[in-house]
Scaffold this motif. Structure first.
Motif, PDB file in Angstrom:
ATOM      1  N   GLN A  34       0.828  -1.201   0.000  1.00 25.13           N
ATOM      2  CA  GLN A  34       0.000   0.000   0.000  1.00 25.13           C
ATOM      3  C   GLN A  34       0.869   1.261   0.000  1.00 25.13           C
ATOM      4  N   VAL A  35       1.885   1.278   0.855  1.00 26.48           N
ATOM      5  CA  VAL A  35       2.789   2.428   0.935  1.00 26.48           C
ATOM      6  C   VAL A  35       3.485   2.646  -0.409  1.00 26.48           C
ATOM      7  N   LEU A  36       3.995   1.572  -1.000  1.00 26.24           N
ATOM      8  CA  LEU A  36       4.697   1.706  -2.289  1.00 26.24           C
ATOM      9  C   LEU A  36       3.735   2.135  -3.391  1.00 26.24           C
ATOM     10  N   GLY A  37       2.513   1.658  -3.342  1.00 23.14           N
ATOM     11  CA  GLY A  37       1.505   2.097  -4.310  1.00 23.14           C
ATOM     12  C   GLY A  37       1.195   3.579  -4.154  1.00 23.14           C
ATOM     13  N   ASN A  38       1.105   4.030  -2.905  1.00 23.45           N
ATOM     14  CA  ASN A  38       0.867   5.459  -2.654  1.00 23.45           C
ATOM     15  C   ASN A  38       2.008   6.308  -3.206  1.00 23.45           C
ATOM     16  N   VAL A  39       3.228   5.830  -3.031  1.00 23.26           N
ATOM     17  CA  VAL A  39       4.398   6.550  -3.544  1.00 23.26           C
ATOM     18  C   VAL A  39       4.361   6.593  -5.066  1.00 23.26           C
ATOM     19  N   ALA A  40       4.033   5.465  -5.681  1.00 23.41           N
ATOM     20  CA  ALA A  40       3.953   5.424  -7.148  1.00 23.41           C
ATOM     21  C   ALA A  40       2.907   6.421  -7.651  1.00 23.41           C
ATOM     22  N   ASP A  41       1.757   6.452  -7.011  1.00 23.98           N
ATOM     23  CA  ASP A  41       0.703   7.393  -7.413  1.00 23.98           C
ATOM     24  C   ASP A  41       1.152   8.838  -7.246  1.00 23.98           C
ATOM     25  N   ALA A  42       1.782   9.143  -6.106  1.00 28.68           N
ATOM     26  CA  ALA A  42       2.231  10.509  -5.841  1.00 28.68           C
ATOM     27  C   ALA A  42       3.339  10.922  -6.805  1.00 28.68           C
ATOM     28  N   ALA A  43       4.264  10.008  -7.073  1.00 27.49           N
ATOM     29  CA  ALA A  43       5.346  10.315  -8.008  1.00 27.49           C
ATOM     30  C   ALA A  43       4.786  10.563  -9.404  1.00 27.49           C
ATOM     31  N   ASN A  44       3.872   9.713  -9.815  1.00 25.80           N
ATOM     32  CA  ASN A  44       3.256   9.873 -11.128  1.00 25.80           C
ATOM     33  C   ASN A  44       2.523  11.209 -11.226  1.00 25.80           C
ATOM     34  N   ALA A  45       1.767  11.558 -10.199  1.00 24.24           N
ATOM     35  CA  ALA A  45       1.021  12.819 -10.194  1.00 24.24           C
ATOM     36  C   ALA A  45       1.955  14.028 -10.240  1.00 24.24           C
ATOM     37  N   ALA A  46       3.134  13.884  -9.643  1.00 28.04           N
ATOM     38  CA  ALA A  46       4.109  14.977  -9.612  1.00 28.04           C
ATOM     39  C   ALA A  46       4.992  15.012 -10.857  1.00 28.04           C
ATOM     40  N   GLY A  47       4.811  14.039 -11.748  1.00 25.17           N
ATOM     41  CA  GLY A  47       5.644  13.987 -12.949  1.00 25.17           C
ATOM     42  C   GLY A  47       7.060  13.529 -12.676  1.00 25.17           C
ATOM     43  N   LEU A  48       7.237  12.736 -11.612  1.00 23.27           N
ATOM     44  CA  LEU A  48       8.562  12.245 -11.246  1.00 23.27           C
ATOM     45  C   LEU A  48       8.728  10.803 -11.704  1.00 23.27           C
ATOM     46  N   PRO A  49       9.966  10.322 -11.808  1.00 22.67           N
ATOM     47  CA  PRO A  49      10.203   8.944 -12.248  1.00 22.67           C
ATOM     48  C   PRO A  49       9.708   7.941 -11.191  1.00 22.67           C
ATOM     49  N   VAL A  50       8.691   7.174 -11.557  1.00 23.59           N
ATOM     50  CA  VAL A  50       8.010   6.290 -10.609  1.00 23.59           C
ATOM     51  C   VAL A  50       8.919   5.167 -10.119  1.00 23.59           C
ATOM     52  N   ASP A  51       9.511   4.412 -11.026  1.00 22.91           N
ATOM     53  CA  ASP A  51      10.284   3.231 -10.621  1.00 22.91           C
ATOM     54  C   ASP A  51      11.437   3.558  -9.681  1.00 22.91           C
ATOM     55  N   PRO A  52      12.255   4.582  -9.967  1.00 16.60           N
ATOM     56  CA  PRO A  52      13.338   4.885  -9.027  1.00 16.60           C
ATOM     57  C   PRO A  52      12.824   5.334  -7.663  1.00 16.60           C
ATOM     58  N   LEU A  53      11.725   6.080  -7.632  1.00 12.44           N
ATOM     59  CA  LEU A  53      11.200   6.522  -6.340  1.00 12.44           C
ATOM     60  C   LEU A  53      10.592   5.369  -5.559  1.00 12.44           C
ATOM     61  N   VAL A  54       9.930   4.455  -6.243  1.00 10.27           N
ATOM     62  CA  VAL A  54       9.411   3.273  -5.554  1.00 10.27           C
ATOM     63  C   VAL A  54      10.569   2.444  -5.001  1.00 10.27           C
ATOM     64  N   ALA A  55      11.646   2.319  -5.764  1.00 11.66           N
ATOM     65  CA  ALA A  55      12.824   1.583  -5.284  1.00 11.66           C
ATOM     66  C   ALA A  55      13.426   2.272  -4.059  1.00 11.66           C
ATOM     67  N   LEU A  56      13.497   3.589  -4.096  1.00 11.40           N
ATOM     68  CA  LEU A  56      14.009   4.346  -2.966  1.00 11.40           C
ATOM     69  C   LEU A  56      13.137   4.110  -1.730  1.00 11.40           C
ATOM     70  N   TRP A  57      11.827   4.165  -1.906  1.00 13.13           N
ATOM     71  CA  TRP A  57      10.908   3.949  -0.791  1.00 13.13           C
ATOM     72  C   TRP A  57      10.930   2.509  -0.297  1.00 13.13           C
ATOM     73  N   ASP A  58      11.150   1.563  -1.196  1.00 14.03           N
ATOM     74  CA  ASP A  58      11.276   0.178  -0.777  1.00 14.03           C
ATOM     75  C   ASP A  58      12.434   0.053   0.224  1.00 14.03           C
ATOM     76  N   GLY A  59      13.542   0.702  -0.082  1.00 10.48           N
ATOM     77  CA  GLY A  59      14.672   0.706   0.845  1.00 10.48           C
ATOM     78  C   GLY A  59      14.321   1.395   2.157  1.00 10.48           C
ATOM     79  N   LEU A  60      13.581   2.496   2.086  1.00  7.72           N
ATOM     80  CA  LEU A  60      13.150   3.200   3.288  1.00  7.72           C
ATOM     81  C   LEU A  60      12.243   2.320   4.137  1.00  7.72           C
ATOM     82  N   VAL A  61      11.291   1.648   3.494  1.00 10.03           N
ATOM     83  CA  VAL A  61      10.370   0.781   4.224  1.00 10.03           C
ATOM     84  C   VAL A  61      11.129  -0.376   4.872  1.00 10.03           C
ATOM     85  N   GLU A  62      12.044  -0.985   4.142  1.00 10.71           N
ATOM     86  CA  GLU A  62      12.813  -2.088   4.713  1.00 10.71           C
ATOM     87  C   GLU A  62      13.680  -1.619   5.890  1.00 10.71           C
TER      88      GLU A  62
END
Length: 85
Positions: free
Chosen positions: A42-70
């Motif tokens: 859910q958290v990673l999905g929220n990040v993907a949605d927010a990144a997409n809405a902001a026009g930011l690169p989704v995959d790298p930000l989701v990867a970054l957040w995956d590391g943060l969550v872990e």
């Protein structure tokens, strides 16, 4: 200077996030409940949605957040163990 200011603000926000991990470690009675894969998704999905809405690169930000969550999960497990073991 602007980037440094943003970095400092991000560290402040991370300290707030980790304070929530401390609280969760106090509240959760079962160590296995610390790792919640559905919540992580859910958290990673929220990040993907927010990144997409902001026009930011989704995959790298989701990867970054995956590391943060872990890292957050590992931190919470350490705090949980300190309180109970």
């Amino acid at each position: 200077e602007g980037v440094d200011a943003v970095d400092r603000a991000m560290v402040t926000l991370l300290a707030q996030r980790f304070a929530y991990m401390d609280a969760a470690a106090r509240i959760k009675t079962d160590r296995q409940s610390v790792r919640d894969e559905a919540r992580k998704a859910q958290v990673l999905g929220n990040v993907a949605d927010a990144a997409n809405a902001a026009g930011l690169p989704v995959d790298p930000l989701v990867a970054l957040w995956d590391g943060l969550v872990e890292t957050s999960i590992a931190y919470e497990l350490e705090r949980w163990d300190e309180r109970r073991l």
